[in-house]
Design a protein around this motif. Structure first.
Motif, PDB file in Angstrom:
ATOM      1  N   ALA A 252      11.974  51.442  21.628  1.00  0.00           N
ATOM      2  CA  ALA A 252      12.189  52.829  21.195  1.00  0.00           C
ATOM      3  C   ALA A 252      11.679  53.799  22.257  1.00  0.00           C
ATOM      4  O   ALA A 252      11.031  54.792  21.964  1.00  0.00           O
ATOM      5  N   MET A 253      11.981  53.487  23.515  1.00  0.00           N
ATOM      6  CA  MET A 253      11.502  54.282  24.649  1.00  0.00           C
ATOM      7  C   MET A 253      12.671  54.918  25.380  1.00  0.00           C
ATOM      8  O   MET A 253      13.703  54.284  25.603  1.00  0.00           O
ATOM      9  N   CYS A 254      12.478  56.177  25.760  1.00  0.00           N
ATOM     10  CA  CYS A 254      13.477  56.923  26.509  1.00  0.00           C
ATOM     11  C   CYS A 254      12.859  57.382  27.831  1.00  0.00           C
ATOM     12  O   CYS A 254      11.752  57.923  27.841  1.00  0.00           O
ATOM     13  N   ILE A 255      13.562  57.156  28.945  1.00  0.00           N
ATOM     14  CA  ILE A 255      13.092  57.575  30.265  1.00  0.00           C
ATOM     15  C   ILE A 255      14.154  58.486  30.876  1.00  0.00           C
ATOM     16  O   ILE A 255      15.308  58.079  31.036  1.00  0.00           O
ATOM     17  N   LEU A 256      13.773  59.728  31.208  1.00  0.00           N
ATOM     18  CA  LEU A 256      14.703  60.684  31.805  1.00  0.00           C
ATOM     19  C   LEU A 256      14.557  60.682  33.320  1.00  0.00           C
ATOM     20  O   LEU A 256      13.444  60.591  33.848  1.00  0.00           O
ATOM     21  N   PHE A 257      15.699  60.837  34.023  1.00  0.00           N
ATOM     22  CA  PHE A 257      15.699  60.794  35.481  1.00  0.00           C
ATOM     23  C   PHE A 257      16.293  62.077  36.063  1.00  0.00           C
ATOM     24  O   PHE A 257      17.141  62.724  35.443  1.00  0.00           O
ATOM     25  N   SER A 258      15.877  62.391  37.284  1.00  0.00           N
ATOM     26  CA  SER A 258      16.324  63.614  37.951  1.00  0.00           C
ATOM     27  C   SER A 258      17.589  63.406  38.773  1.00  0.00           C
ATOM     28  O   SER A 258      18.063  64.334  39.423  1.00  0.00           O
ATOM     29  N   THR A 259      18.136  62.210  38.783  1.00  0.00           N
ATOM     30  CA  THR A 259      19.358  61.931  39.529  1.00  0.00           C
ATOM     31  C   THR A 259      20.244  61.011  38.710  1.00  0.00           C
ATOM     32  O   THR A 259      19.780  60.350  37.783  1.00  0.00           O
ATOM     33  N   SER A 260      21.525  60.978  39.047  1.00  0.00           N
ATOM     34  CA  SER A 260      22.451  60.067  38.376  1.00  0.00           C
ATOM     35  C   SER A 260      23.100  59.135  39.391  1.00  0.00           C
ATOM     36  O   SER A 260      24.232  58.721  39.240  1.00  0.00           O
ATOM     37  N   ASP A 261      22.361  58.812  40.443  1.00  0.00           N
ATOM     38  CA  ASP A 261      22.866  57.911  41.477  1.00  0.00           C
ATOM     39  C   ASP A 261      22.948  56.499  40.904  1.00  0.00           C
ATOM     40  O   ASP A 261      21.929  55.866  40.653  1.00  0.00           O
ATOM     41  N   VAL A 262      24.154  56.007  40.697  1.00  0.00           N
ATOM     42  CA  VAL A 262      24.320  54.683  40.096  1.00  0.00           C
ATOM     43  C   VAL A 262      24.838  53.663  41.099  1.00  0.00           C
ATOM     44  O   VAL A 262      25.281  52.585  40.727  1.00  0.00           O
TER      45      VAL A 262
END
Length: 290
Positions: A252-262
């Protein structure tokens, strides 16, 4: 210098000097003992558990659960179960740090109320709450049925202690201790409410990556526990810096990122679903959020 000796001022600093010692570790002459110099204290990095925000020597947990609203006492119990109290706010810098991590249009219970004396706000351990510089315009509104203080979008308001909210903020010392006196209350049942569907704003579309993965730590801007995919989506849409997120249903963990480099930086991590803002823009639609 260059194989020759010169006389020189002892007070003018140089880049070089030569040390000598015996091969057995002893001094070759009489050692000169100098007085000890005081250690230079350096600021220690605040280390908090996953999902907690570090600031100065404290850790903060932002709980938002629209599926299980809590009144003030219920929020206090949840903080205590985490080894924390509902947060106090000691100065403008602390308020600014907290406000930067709030959801839009969400009220959060904090630790102040005027239950004992109308108009005299105190923190949970009895300290006077100096809030005069933090109120929203027109607040506080003194009323017998509005005795608790909530934080919303960087300003404080008075609110009913008995009306459940989705949000509250817990605070603890980074070493695991309480910042104030813990108050033990009996556990209260969560209030179940029907969740409203959450849609992206504007023309944004989130795509789900095929592999379970996350981005490197230096791209992380926020971590949240007790979350679901809709919580992740709402948090990401509420932060202009957020471009993608990973969610673990088991933790139940959410991690937000500053980029969407996939393409280059994704790291495989079992159990984490990775969602990113697509270059394809489709109004009022998002993909893969199940």
């Amino acid at each position: 210098m260059e194989g020759k000796l010169e006389v020189y001022s002892c007070a003018i600093p140089l880049a070089g000097h030569i040390c000598k010692r015996k091969s057995d570790g002893g001094y070759f002459g009489t050692p000169i003992i100098l007085p000890s110099l005081p250690d230079v204290e350096v600021e220690k990095e605040t280390v908090c558990p996953p999902g907690w925000l570090p600031f100065t020597e404290n850790c903060y947990f932002f709980s938002v659960n629209k599926g299980a609203l809590l009144d003030k006492d219920g929020a206090r119990v949840k903080c205590y179960e985490k080894g924390a109290n509902l947060t106090d706010i000691t100065d403008a810098q602390e308020l600014k740090a907290l406000s930067a991590n709030l959801r839009i249009d969400t009220r959060y219970f904090i630790g102040a109320d005027d239950n004992k004396t109308e108009g005299e706000y105190r923190w949970e351990d009895g300290r006077i709450a100096e809030l005069q510089d933090f109120w929203r315009d027109g607040e506080p509104i003194n009323s017998s049925d509005r005795n608790c203080v909530v934080l919303m979008e960087g300003k404080l308001e008075v609110y009913s202690c008995a009306i459940p909210l989705a949000g509250h903020i817990c605070k603890r010392k980074s070493d695991g201790g309480y910042f104030g006196t813990p108050i033990i209350l009996p556990s209260l049942p969560d209030v179940e409410v029907e969740k409203d569907p959450v849609q992206p704003q504007g023309d944004q579309i989130f795509m789900k990556h095929q592999q379970p993965s996350v981005l490197p730590q230096d791209h992380v801007i926020f971590t949240m526990l007790e979350a679901d995919t809709l919580d992740c989506l709402t948090q990401c849409l509420g932060r202009t810096a957020c471009r993608s997120f990973s969610y673990s249903p088991t933790e139940a963990m959410c991690i937000l990122f500053s980029t969407s480099d996939v393409t280059a930086n994704l790291e495989y991590r079992e159990g984490f679903q990775y969602f990113f803002l697509s270059d394809v823009m489709v109004a009022d639609h998002f993909s893969g959020l199940q």
